[in-house]
Design an enzyme around this catalytic site. Sequence first.
Site, PDB file in Angstrom:
ATOM      1  N   PHE A 207     -27.696 -45.421  -7.594  1.00 13.01           N
ATOM      2  CA  PHE A 207     -26.638 -44.417  -7.447  1.00 13.01           C
ATOM      3  C   PHE A 207     -25.572 -44.997  -6.503  1.00 13.01           C
ATOM      4  O   PHE A 207     -25.193 -44.401  -5.510  1.00 13.01           O
ATOM      5  CB  PHE A 207     -27.186 -43.094  -6.899  1.00 13.01           C
ATOM      6  CG  PHE A 207     -28.336 -42.532  -7.700  1.00 13.01           C
ATOM      7  CD1 PHE A 207     -28.094 -41.719  -8.796  1.00 13.01           C
ATOM      8  CD2 PHE A 207     -29.654 -42.841  -7.370  1.00 13.01           C
ATOM      9  CE1 PHE A 207     -29.157 -41.202  -9.545  1.00 13.01           C
ATOM     10  CE2 PHE A 207     -30.723 -42.333  -8.110  1.00 13.01           C
ATOM     11  CZ  PHE A 207     -30.473 -41.508  -9.195  1.00 13.01           C
ATOM     12  N   ASP A 279     -29.472 -42.879  -3.362  1.00 12.62           N
ATOM     13  CA  ASP A 279     -28.490 -41.885  -2.886  1.00 12.62           C
ATOM     14  C   ASP A 279     -27.908 -41.115  -4.072  1.00 12.62           C
ATOM     15  O   ASP A 279     -26.740 -41.278  -4.417  1.00 12.62           O
ATOM     16  CB  ASP A 279     -27.370 -42.610  -2.112  1.00 12.62           C
ATOM     17  CG  ASP A 279     -26.335 -41.635  -1.583  1.00 12.62           C
ATOM     18  OD1 ASP A 279     -26.659 -40.443  -1.419  1.00 12.62           O
ATOM     19  OD2 ASP A 279     -25.185 -42.073  -1.330  1.00 12.62           O
ATOM     20  N   CYS A 319     -28.326 -34.788  -0.968  1.00 12.85           N
ATOM     21  CA  CYS A 319     -27.151 -34.008  -0.578  1.00 12.85           C
ATOM     22  C   CYS A 319     -27.177 -32.651  -1.271  1.00 12.85           C
ATOM     23  O   CYS A 319     -26.142 -32.024  -1.451  1.00 12.85           O
ATOM     24  CB  CYS A 319     -25.864 -34.777  -0.870  1.00 12.85           C
ATOM     25  SG  CYS A 319     -25.662 -35.205  -2.603  1.00 12.85           S
TER      26      CYS A 319
END
Length: 376
Positions: A207, A279, A319
């Site tokens: 990512f 990520d 996130c």
Amino acid sequence: MLHPWVFAGEVAELPEAAPGSLVRIVDARGRQTGIGYLNPRSKIVLRYLARGGVESAEGLWSRRIREAIARRGTYAGDAARRLVNAEGDGAPGVIVDDYAGWLSVQLTTAGSECARDEIVAALAQTRGPLGIYERSDVPERALEGLEQRTGVLWGAEPPQTVEIREGAARLLVDVREGQKTGLFLDQRENRLAVSGYARDARVLNTFAYSGGFSVHAALGGAREVTSVDISAEACSLARRNLELNGFPLDAQRTYAQNAFDFLRRSADERERYDLVIIDPPAFARGRSSLEGALRGYREINLRGLKLLEPGGVLVTCSCSRPVTREIFREVVQRAAFDAKCSVQIVEERGHAGDHPVLLQAPETDYLVCLILRVIA
Ligand code: SAH
């Protein structure tokens, strides 16, 4: 607890005013609790801009913008910084990022939309930027009854790519069409930290977007860096960024592929890395998607752990707003159980310091970054 949002069910009466207008907010006894903006079309009907008995709403937006910028202090002209972080800076609905003098602005609510001119004027006066570009192309705007908008707000149009400096790295940023406002600035300090784990390492960055972590790993002395992102544009920017930082072509590989498939295949082929970075984008937006999201995190973390050499380091992030630190630790712990390895937490990190979180709005604290080492 003085949360900056007020939901429809919490209000006895809303005045007749256009969405986005600033209004006085009073409690049941008629005492003013602050000034905020209203939007009857949103579930969040009021957002506070000031607390207590403030006299006038005049100049309130420009004050919020000026104060947020002043709090950032000085930094190098070629650096990138978040200047205004919405609720975290008392300016709900406003995100402003500075890319070496080019400001990228997101207005996500009716209130900030109405204040566009005042916000732009305050930014132009306070920062003296080269140009201000609007990147209000975010889905949240629909919840406020707003269309998406992009384009020059002030000054010159940014070039195709802007070069910024992040620690020792030089990174190209596409302010006009890149993801988010151009770069994932919330990860800035985590990217800097990762370079400290890269000496002589074989690195896999999944990512990867424009390869920020890859470049910092390269500058930290990585032997070889592999970057994977589903977006071909992101991959081409990652390649250019590695090249810009002088990383030899034969030591880098970039794949425009689904990271889930890449991780699965690499595990099947018994590939090994010393440093794996994961990520992904937010897998869960709301509570209803939490369960599926946790399955996704468990799977990629299991695969990431399986790819590590003994003593190897996993940098893993979430996130997703509904995924708290505790939940994320637990899901990674399950992945470690499935991978049958003992893992130590070396660092537990979050947003960069220019992304302050409002204590009273814990849901704005969304980024978790764990740096883990497989010890057995
Ligand atoms: N680590 C990056 C930010 C990553 S953002 C940085 O520091 O700049 C998440 C990235 O995941 C985006 O670039 C997006 O294109 C990519 N992405 C989304 N779904 C993906 C998938 N299934 N496989 C690979 N990449 C994906």
